[in-house]
Motif scaffolding. Structure first.
Motif, mmCIF file in Angstrom:
data_model
loop_
_atom_site.group_PDB
_atom_site.id
_atom_site.type_symbol
_atom_site.label_atom_id
_atom_site.label_comp_id
_atom_site.label_asym_id
_atom_site.label_seq_id
_atom_site.Cartn_x
_atom_site.Cartn_y
_atom_site.Cartn_z
ATOM 1 N N GLN A 22 0.824 -1.208 0.000
ATOM 2 C CA GLN A 22 0.000 0.000 0.000
ATOM 3 C C GLN A 22 0.860 1.260 0.000
ATOM 4 O OE1 GLN A 22 -2.597 -0.591 3.439
ATOM 5 N NE2 GLN A 22 -4.331 -0.682 2.060
ATOM 6 N N ASN A 23 2.017 1.204 0.647
ATOM 7 C CA ASN A 23 2.852 2.379 0.799
ATOM 8 C C ASN A 23 4.123 2.300 -0.053
ATOM 9 O OD1 ASN A 23 1.087 3.507 2.746
ATOM 10 N ND2 ASN A 23 1.943 2.148 4.291
ATOM 11 N N SER A 24 4.123 1.458 -1.057
ATOM 12 C CA SER A 24 5.257 1.383 -1.962
ATOM 13 C C SER A 24 5.301 2.650 -2.801
ATOM 14 C CB SER A 24 5.116 0.159 -2.872
ATOM 15 O OG SER A 24 4.030 0.327 -3.765
ATOM 16 N N SER A 27 2.486 2.757 -5.359
ATOM 17 C CA SER A 27 1.141 2.945 -4.808
ATOM 18 C C SER A 27 0.946 4.382 -4.325
ATOM 19 C CB SER A 27 0.892 1.959 -3.669
ATOM 20 O OG SER A 27 1.763 2.191 -2.581
ATOM 21 N N ILE A 28 1.995 4.985 -3.784
ATOM 22 C CA ILE A 28 1.921 6.392 -3.380
ATOM 23 C C ILE A 28 1.660 7.269 -4.596
ATOM 24 C CG2 ILE A 28 3.294 8.343 -2.537
ATOM 25 C CD1 ILE A 28 4.653 6.359 -0.601
ATOM 26 N N ASP A 31 -1.894 6.827 -5.928
ATOM 27 C CA ASP A 31 -2.891 7.486 -5.084
ATOM 28 C C ASP A 31 -2.921 8.983 -5.353
ATOM 29 O OD1 ASP A 31 -4.871 7.645 -3.114
ATOM 30 O OD2 ASP A 31 -3.396 8.038 -1.538
ATOM 31 N N LYS A 65 -2.530 15.063 1.341
ATOM 32 C CA LYS A 65 -1.936 13.751 1.063
ATOM 33 C C LYS A 65 -0.488 13.890 0.608
ATOM 34 C CE LYS A 65 -5.393 10.247 0.490
ATOM 35 N NZ LYS A 65 -5.598 8.929 -0.126
ATOM 36 N N TYR A 69 2.571 12.110 2.575
ATOM 37 C CA TYR A 69 3.498 11.147 1.973
ATOM 38 C C TYR A 69 4.937 11.667 1.993
ATOM 39 C CZ TYR A 69 -0.299 8.204 0.145
ATOM 40 O OH TYR A 69 -1.374 7.358 0.020
ATOM 41 N N LYS A 72 6.249 11.426 5.641
ATOM 42 C CA LYS A 72 6.356 10.101 6.269
ATOM 43 C C LYS A 72 7.330 9.169 5.557
ATOM 44 C CE LYS A 72 3.435 6.362 8.071
ATOM 45 N NZ LYS A 72 3.957 6.489 9.442
ATOM 46 N N TYR A 73 7.485 9.340 4.246
ATOM 47 C CA TYR A 73 8.295 8.411 3.465
ATOM 48 C C TYR A 73 9.502 9.136 2.859
ATOM 49 C CZ TYR A 73 4.195 5.575 4.157
ATOM 50 O OH TYR A 73 3.162 4.886 4.751
ATOM 51 N N THR A 76 10.547 9.538 -0.984
ATOM 52 C CA THR A 76 9.805 10.376 -1.931
ATOM 53 C C THR A 76 10.617 11.574 -2.395
ATOM 54 O OG1 THR A 76 8.771 11.556 -0.059
ATOM 55 C CG2 THR A 76 7.523 9.732 -1.040
#
Length: 261
Positions: A22-24, A27-28, A31, A65, A69, A72-73, A76
């Motif tokens: 979901q958070n690959s 997928s980011i 989304d 969003k 993202y 948190k990641y 990115t």
């Protein structure tokens, strides 16, 4: 008992794999792309009944969003986001990979552009993001997007010189440059590095008549020459017409100082 434990472990592994998927990176991006496409769709139909409400809603969703993202990641900050760029998200990244800007037109402006910006930076291995919506809709504030980031180091400190663009209407536009640095783990947006006869500033800005470049195949923009340590900005004349001449600011050890023409 062993069978139950194996089932529990297997389920946990499946859950972890699902969360990871979901958070690959893909997928980011998918989304964010899904929402940005809605922004552009409602922007193209904003004159229709209730489309403007949907446009406002999707812009807010995309903004928060994107901020989530990119906070948190950490990966990115290096992600290409090619599909988002195709949907007119403007991304600028510093050469050292520690500072990045994301800009998009909300399409809520009339007649000019209203821009939201997410500013992402990395410090001590962690990423953080700032959502800059305060440039929109307030008198005297610029609605701008960043086109490039130049990296400049002096006295063991790194500065990011970020040229930007503004469109107020079909007749009026603007350009400028803001300076950022990361200090004690925080992004600082106002280091005073530019010295002119009227004072010391943390940014440059000028407006110009957009019709003065209407027939130009390309027009000058702010440029930083790292080897010469100079900032060059296009000269706008007293009638607000863009010229092909430049104003030069040379770094003298502490400030970028305007050179006499």
């Amino acid at each position: 008992m062993k069978t139950i434990k194996l089932i529990v472990v297997f389920c946990c592994c499946l859950t972890s794999a699902h969360l990871f998927a979901q958070n690959s990176p893909q997928s980011i991006e998918n989304d964010l792309l899904r929402i940005l496409k809605k922004v552009n769709y409602y922007g193209a139909h904003k004159k229709e009944w209730k489309a403007i409400d949907s446009l406002r809603k999707q812009n807010k969703i995309f903004a928060f969003k994107l901020k989530y993202y990119t906070s948190k990641y950490p990966a990115t900050i290096n992600q290409s986001f090619i599909s988002l760029i195709k949907e007119r998200l403007v991304i600028a990244t510093s050469a050292d990979g520690l500072f990045r800007t994301y800009s998009w037109n909300t399409q809520l402006g009339n007649p000019g552009f209203d821009i939201y910006n997410v500013l992402q930076y990395k410090s001590n291995g962690q990423t953080a993001s700032l959502l800059k919506m305060d440039t929109v809709g307030k008198k005297g504030n610029l609605s701008l997007w960043y086109s490039k980031i130049y990296t400049f180091t002096s006295n063991n400190k790194t500065y990011y010189l970020a040229p930007y663009n503004c469109i107020y209407s079909t007749a009026k536009a603007g350009q400028g440059l803001k300076i950022f640095t990361i200090d004690k783990g925080k992004l600082v947006g106002n280091p005073p590095l530019i010295k002119t006869p009227s004072g010391v500033y943390s940014q440059l800005h000028y407006d110009f008549d957009a019709s003065s470049i209407a027939d130009w195949k390309s027009y000058p923009t702010i440029y930083f020459d790292k080897s010469a340590q100079v900032i060059r900005t296009p000269l706008v004349d007293f009638n607000h017409k863009m010229t092909r001449k430049f104003i030069t600011y040379k770094f003298t050890g502490r400030f970028f100082e305007k050179l006499k023409s």
